[in-house]
Scaffold this motif. Structure first.
Motif: not given
Length: 59
Positions: A28-29, A31-33, A35-36
């Protein structure tokens, strides 16, 4: 003797669930990175295009 086997099975299950939870959190981390990073790239592209357009209009 059965209790030892049950204990080992429960510990094994607990360790599997703990590892699954850790891997899920890490994914999840990541994926967020990603996306950012993607959003920052889009913002940079828009800023470059905007500045290029402004420069072309003022020339």
């Amino acid at each position: 003797m059965k209790y030892g086997a049950y204990k080992n099975a429960l510990e094994h299950s607990y360790n599997n669930v703990s590892n699954y939870n850790l891997n899920l959190t890490l994914d999840e981390s990541r994926t967020r990175d990603l996306d950012m990073a993607s959003e920052v790239m889009r913002l940079t592209q828009r800023n470059i295009l905007s500045r290029a357009t402004q420069a072309a209009c003022t020339s």
